[in-house]
Design a protein around this motif. Structure first.
Motif, PDB file in Angstrom:
ATOM      1  N   GLU A 108      -0.451   9.945  10.659  1.00  0.00           N
ATOM      2  CA  GLU A 108      -0.096  10.546   9.368  1.00  0.00           C
ATOM      3  C   GLU A 108       0.332   9.515   8.317  1.00  0.00           C
ATOM      4  OE1 GLU A 108       1.096  11.380  12.408  1.00  0.00           O
ATOM      5  OE2 GLU A 108       3.237  11.944  12.299  1.00  0.00           O
ATOM      6  N   ASP A 109       0.432   8.252   8.718  1.00  0.00           N
ATOM      7  CA  ASP A 109       0.686   7.190   7.744  1.00  0.00           C
ATOM      8  C   ASP A 109      -0.602   6.738   7.054  1.00  0.00           C
ATOM      9  OD1 ASP A 109       3.064   5.822  10.042  1.00  0.00           O
ATOM     10  OD2 ASP A 109       3.507   6.939   8.205  1.00  0.00           O
ATOM     11  N   THR A 110      -1.722   7.243   7.505  1.00  0.00           N
ATOM     12  CA  THR A 110      -3.007   6.893   6.904  1.00  0.00           C
ATOM     13  C   THR A 110      -3.062   7.287   5.440  1.00  0.00           C
ATOM     14  OG1 THR A 110      -4.215   7.048   8.990  1.00  0.00           O
ATOM     15  CG2 THR A 110      -5.488   7.371   6.981  1.00  0.00           C
ATOM     16  N   GLY A 111      -3.573   6.379   4.621  1.00  0.00           N
ATOM     17  CA  GLY A 111      -3.713   6.664   3.200  1.00  0.00           C
ATOM     18  C   GLY A 111      -3.907   5.390   2.404  1.00  0.00           C
ATOM     19  N   VAL A 112      -4.018   5.563   1.105  1.00  0.00           N
ATOM     20  CA  VAL A 112      -4.090   4.420   0.201  1.00  0.00           C
ATOM     21  C   VAL A 112      -2.676   4.119  -0.267  1.00  0.00           C
ATOM     22  CG1 VAL A 112      -5.057   3.490  -1.923  1.00  0.00           C
ATOM     23  CG2 VAL A 112      -6.423   5.038  -0.501  1.00  0.00           C
ATOM     24  N   TYR A 113      -2.291   2.871  -0.106  1.00  0.00           N
ATOM     25  CA  TYR A 113      -0.947   2.437  -0.467  1.00  0.00           C
ATOM     26  C   TYR A 113      -1.005   1.684  -1.796  1.00  0.00           C
ATOM     27  CZ  TYR A 113       0.959   3.863   4.003  1.00  0.00           C
ATOM     28  OH  TYR A 113       1.381   4.615   5.083  1.00  0.00           O
ATOM     29  N   TYR A 114      -0.155   2.107  -2.718  1.00  0.00           N
ATOM     30  CA  TYR A 114      -0.109   1.518  -4.051  1.00  0.00           C
ATOM     31  C   TYR A 114       1.258   0.883  -4.280  1.00  0.00           C
ATOM     32  CZ  TYR A 114      -4.049   4.674  -4.984  1.00  0.00           C
ATOM     33  OH  TYR A 114      -5.241   5.342  -4.940  1.00  0.00           O
ATOM     34  N   CYS A 115       1.246  -0.314  -4.832  1.00  0.00           N
ATOM     35  CA  CYS A 115       2.525  -0.884  -5.231  1.00  0.00           C
ATOM     36  C   CYS A 115       2.793  -0.522  -6.690  1.00  0.00           C
ATOM     37  CB  CYS A 115       2.559  -2.384  -5.012  1.00  0.00           C
ATOM     38  SG  CYS A 115       1.340  -3.330  -5.917  1.00  0.00           S
ATOM     39  N   ARG A 116       4.059  -0.491  -6.999  1.00  0.00           N
ATOM     40  CA  ARG A 116       4.497  -0.059  -8.325  1.00  0.00           C
ATOM     41  C   ARG A 116       5.600  -0.979  -8.818  1.00  0.00           C
ATOM     42  NH1 ARG A 116       7.744   5.520  -9.554  1.00  0.00           N
ATOM     43  NH2 ARG A 116       9.514   4.166  -9.065  1.00  0.00           N
ATOM     44  N   LEU A 117       5.566  -1.241 -10.095  1.00  0.00           N
ATOM     45  CA  LEU A 117       6.591  -2.066 -10.719  1.00  0.00           C
ATOM     46  C   LEU A 117       7.129  -1.318 -11.928  1.00  0.00           C
ATOM     47  CD1 LEU A 117       8.114  -4.768 -11.336  1.00  0.00           C
ATOM     48  CD2 LEU A 117       6.076  -5.440 -12.623  1.00  0.00           C
ATOM     49  N   VAL A 118       8.428  -1.185 -11.990  1.00  0.00           N
ATOM     50  CA  VAL A 118       9.062  -0.563 -13.154  1.00  0.00           C
ATOM     51  C   VAL A 118       9.966  -1.602 -13.800  1.00  0.00           C
ATOM     52  CG1 VAL A 118      10.526   1.290 -13.995  1.00  0.00           C
ATOM     53  CG2 VAL A 118       8.999   1.709 -12.063  1.00  0.00           C
ATOM     54  N   THR A 119       9.658  -1.946 -15.035  1.00  0.00           N
ATOM     55  CA  THR A 119      10.497  -2.873 -15.794  1.00  0.00           C
ATOM     56  C   THR A 119      11.315  -2.078 -16.796  1.00  0.00           C
ATOM     57  OG1 THR A 119       8.913  -3.255 -17.573  1.00  0.00           O
ATOM     58  CG2 THR A 119       8.647  -4.572 -15.568  1.00  0.00           C
ATOM     59  N   THR A 120      12.030  -2.779 -17.627  1.00  0.00           N
ATOM     60  CA  THR A 120      12.816  -2.097 -18.655  1.00  0.00           C
ATOM     61  C   THR A 120      11.919  -1.507 -19.743  1.00  0.00           C
ATOM     62  OG1 THR A 120      13.099  -4.181 -19.813  1.00  0.00           O
ATOM     63  CG2 THR A 120      14.836  -3.538 -18.275  1.00  0.00           C
ATOM     64  N   ARG A 121      10.649  -1.901 -19.735  1.00  0.00           N
ATOM     65  CA  ARG A 121       9.752  -1.456 -20.796  1.00  0.00           C
ATOM     66  C   ARG A 121       8.619  -0.556 -20.315  1.00  0.00           C
ATOM     67  NH1 ARG A 121       8.675  -6.217 -25.196  1.00  0.00           N
ATOM     68  NH2 ARG A 121      10.846  -6.613 -25.738  1.00  0.00           N
ATOM     69  N   ASN A 122       8.200  -0.709 -19.066  1.00  0.00           N
ATOM     70  CA  ASN A 122       6.974  -0.026 -18.672  1.00  0.00           C
ATOM     71  C   ASN A 122       6.905   0.143 -17.159  1.00  0.00           C
ATOM     72  OD1 ASN A 122       4.481   1.204 -19.127  1.00  0.00           O
ATOM     73  ND2 ASN A 122       3.799  -0.407 -20.528  1.00  0.00           N
TER      74      ASN A 122
END
Length: 114
Positions: free
Chosen positions: A87-101
Motif C-alpha cells: 500500500e506504499d506503492t505510488g508516485v512520491y513527490y517532494c514539496r518545498l514551501v518557502t515564505t513566498r511560494n
C-alpha cells in the motif's frame, strides 16, 4: 526554484528505499520540505514534513517506518522508507514551501511488490 527527486524503484514488501530531493535556486533560510504520495486512483497524501529548523511531522500511515531528514547545506531532503508495504506503492513527490511560494518536484515512482 526547481526540485529534482530521485531514488524510486521496485522493492519487495518489507524492504527499504531512500528517496532524495534536491532544490536548486534561491529557497531562503526559512522553509519546509516534505513528501507527498499519490497511489493509483487516490488523492495526493502528505506523508512527511521537515522544517528548516529540523522539526518533523508524519502521517499516521508512515509513522515509525519512514524518516525524513535534510541537509541544509545541500538544500536536499531525504525520505528513508523501511518496512515497505504494497500500500506504499505510488508516485512520491517532494514539496518545498518557502515564505513566498510552494514548489513541487516531478515525482518518483515507488512500487512495492513481490
Amino acid at each position: 526554484v526547481q526540485l529534482q527527486a530521485s531514488g524510486g524503484g521496485l522493492v519487495q514488501p518489507g524492504g527499504s528505499l531512500r528517496l532524495s530531493c534536491a532544490a536548486s535556486g534561491s529557497i531562503g533560510s526559512i522553509n519546509t520540505m516534505g513528501w507527498s504520495r499519490q497511489a493509483p486512483g487516490n488523492q495526493r497524501e502528505l506523508i512527511a514534513l521537515i522544517s528548516s529548523a529540523g522539526a518533523t511531522n508524519y502521517a499516521d500511515s508512515v509513522k515509525g517506518r519512514f524518516t525524513i531528514s535534510r541537509d541544509n547545506a545541500k538544500n536536499t531532503t531525504y525520505l528513508q522508507m523501511n518496512s515497505l508495504k504494497p500500500e506504499d506503492t505510488g508516485v512520491y513527490y517532494c514539496r518545498l514551501v518557502t515564505t513566498r511560494n510552494m514548489y513541487w518536484g516531478q515525482g518518483t515512482l515507488v512500487t512495492v511488490s513481490s
